[in-house]
Scaffold this motif. Structure first.
Motif, mmCIF file in Angstrom:
data_model
loop_
_atom_site.group_PDB
_atom_site.id
_atom_site.type_symbol
_atom_site.label_atom_id
_atom_site.label_comp_id
_atom_site.label_asym_id
_atom_site.label_seq_id
_atom_site.Cartn_x
_atom_site.Cartn_y
_atom_site.Cartn_z
ATOM 1 N N SER A 124 4.139 -37.083 -48.031
ATOM 2 C CA SER A 124 5.651 -37.487 -47.487
ATOM 3 C C SER A 124 6.537 -37.117 -48.739
ATOM 4 C CB SER A 124 6.120 -38.811 -47.008
ATOM 5 O OG SER A 124 7.277 -39.157 -47.310
ATOM 6 N N GLU A 125 7.637 -36.642 -48.602
ATOM 7 C CA GLU A 125 8.574 -36.346 -49.671
ATOM 8 C C GLU A 125 8.991 -37.509 -50.334
ATOM 9 O OE1 GLU A 125 11.792 -33.867 -48.077
ATOM 10 O OE2 GLU A 125 12.461 -35.777 -46.652
ATOM 11 N N LYS A 126 8.721 -38.661 -49.732
ATOM 12 C CA LYS A 126 9.069 -40.003 -50.312
ATOM 13 C C LYS A 126 7.924 -40.526 -51.122
ATOM 14 C CE LYS A 126 12.844 -41.117 -46.939
ATOM 15 N NZ LYS A 126 13.211 -42.125 -46.017
ATOM 16 N N ALA A 127 6.623 -39.911 -51.019
ATOM 17 C CA ALA A 127 5.689 -40.457 -51.617
ATOM 18 C C ALA A 127 5.697 -40.473 -53.091
ATOM 19 C CB ALA A 127 4.388 -39.852 -51.055
ATOM 20 N N LYS A 128 5.062 -41.458 -53.867
ATOM 21 C CA LYS A 128 5.207 -41.463 -55.250
ATOM 22 C C LYS A 128 3.663 -41.780 -55.765
ATOM 23 C CE LYS A 128 10.046 -42.614 -56.103
ATOM 24 N NZ LYS A 128 10.452 -41.285 -56.242
ATOM 25 N N VAL A 182 6.052 -32.899 -47.048
ATOM 26 C CA VAL A 182 6.803 -32.544 -45.795
ATOM 27 C C VAL A 182 7.828 -33.659 -45.638
ATOM 28 C CG1 VAL A 182 5.106 -31.138 -44.466
ATOM 29 C CG2 VAL A 182 5.310 -33.585 -44.410
ATOM 30 N N ALA A 183 8.673 -33.745 -44.844
ATOM 31 C CA ALA A 183 9.340 -34.952 -44.489
ATOM 32 C C ALA A 183 8.588 -36.449 -44.013
ATOM 33 C CB ALA A 183 10.686 -34.683 -43.498
ATOM 34 N N LEU A 184 8.970 -37.351 -44.107
ATOM 35 C CA LEU A 184 8.123 -38.524 -43.694
ATOM 36 C C LEU A 184 7.859 -38.482 -42.177
ATOM 37 C CD1 LEU A 184 6.797 -41.203 -43.970
ATOM 38 C CD2 LEU A 184 8.993 -42.456 -43.610
#
Length: 259
Positions: A124-128, A182-184
């Motif tokens: 996900s683009e929000k992953a860290k 990708v987006a979540l």
């Protein structure tokens, strides 16, 4: 399949395994044991051709090992836990079926090590991501020091391991730690799209490709070529090879039977 910390759904020859210890899905001994067990079961199932591994919720894929368990262990206890994690990660890495990590959020320490044991990684683009272990006075013990350097090289691996700083999904993509971002809301659909494509491939050929790549990465070139030749021969001996070549000649879609 009944597990305390894992959820599993099988549909269209795809198994989706979710680590279920919200809110951040930490890995403890029980989770490692359950991962080994479920992967063994899925490997033996004729109903499963590809596997997706993800975490429950939007916050974390896996935010590392369970510190609450680790803090109370002596050296013998932590080595037992380490061996259990190694068994689980090696099982995933060497499974005869492809495993896709769908990284929905934080992938820290053992969580990133778990993702690195998978064949393919979509984030996900929000992953860290991070390897924060050195800041805790320890080092990665689930293969991080070894699998990471094979992907990014020693220099970048040492940077990420020494400093332990968080980095984004985009940097993970640049470093080839993940294959796609990708987006979540598109994460699981994207993982399922890849899994569906893999589920339609001839299983023995996929297994031989994975064996050749994994085994060849640990030996010199000539030994790797010998491994490849053996895997090539095994794939060529299958009914699916006959079907694949004949379908190509007849300009039609092949129907593979898995042998």
């Amino acid at each position: 399949m009944n597990y305390e910390f894992l959820l599993c759904e099988i549909e269209n020859k795809i198994a989706t395994v979710m680590i279920n210890r919200p809110p951040v899905n930490p890995l403890n001994t029980a989770v490692f044991q359950e991962l080994s067990q479920i992967m063994s079961e899925l490997e033996q199932s004729d109903e499963v051709h590809a596997i997706i591994l993800t975490g429950n919720g939007e916050k974390a894929f896996v935010a590392g090992a369970d510190i609450n368990e680790m803090v109370n262990l002596d050296t013998v206890g932590i080595m037992d836990m380490n061996l259990t994690s190694r068994k689980a990660f090696s099982k995933i890495e060497n499974l005869t079926k492809p495993v896709i990590a769908a990284i929905n959020g934080l992938a820290l320490g053992g969580g990133l090590e778990l993702a690195l044991a998978c064949d393919l990684r979509i984030a996900s683009e929000k992953a860290k991501f991070a390897f924060p272990e050195v800041g805790l006075g320890i080092i990665p013990g689930g293969g991080g020091t070894q699998r990471l350097q094979k992907i990014v090289g020693q220099g970048i691996a040492k940077e990420l391991l020494y400093f332990g700083e968080m980095f984004t999904a985009e940097r993970a993509l640049q470093l080839q730690i993940v294959n796609k971002v990708v987006a979540l809301e598109e994460l699981l659909p994207a993982a399922k799209e890849w899994a569906e494509k893999l589920a339609q491939k001839p299983p023995v050929a996929l297994r031989m490709v994975k064996l050749a790549v994994n085994s060849g990465s640990n030996v010199d070139l000539e030994s790797g070529l010998t491994i490849e030749t053996s895997c090539f021969g095994n794939a060529f001996a299958t009914e699916d090879r006959k079907e694949g070549l004949q379908a190509f000649i007849e300009k039609r879609k092949p129907t593979f039977i898995g042998r």
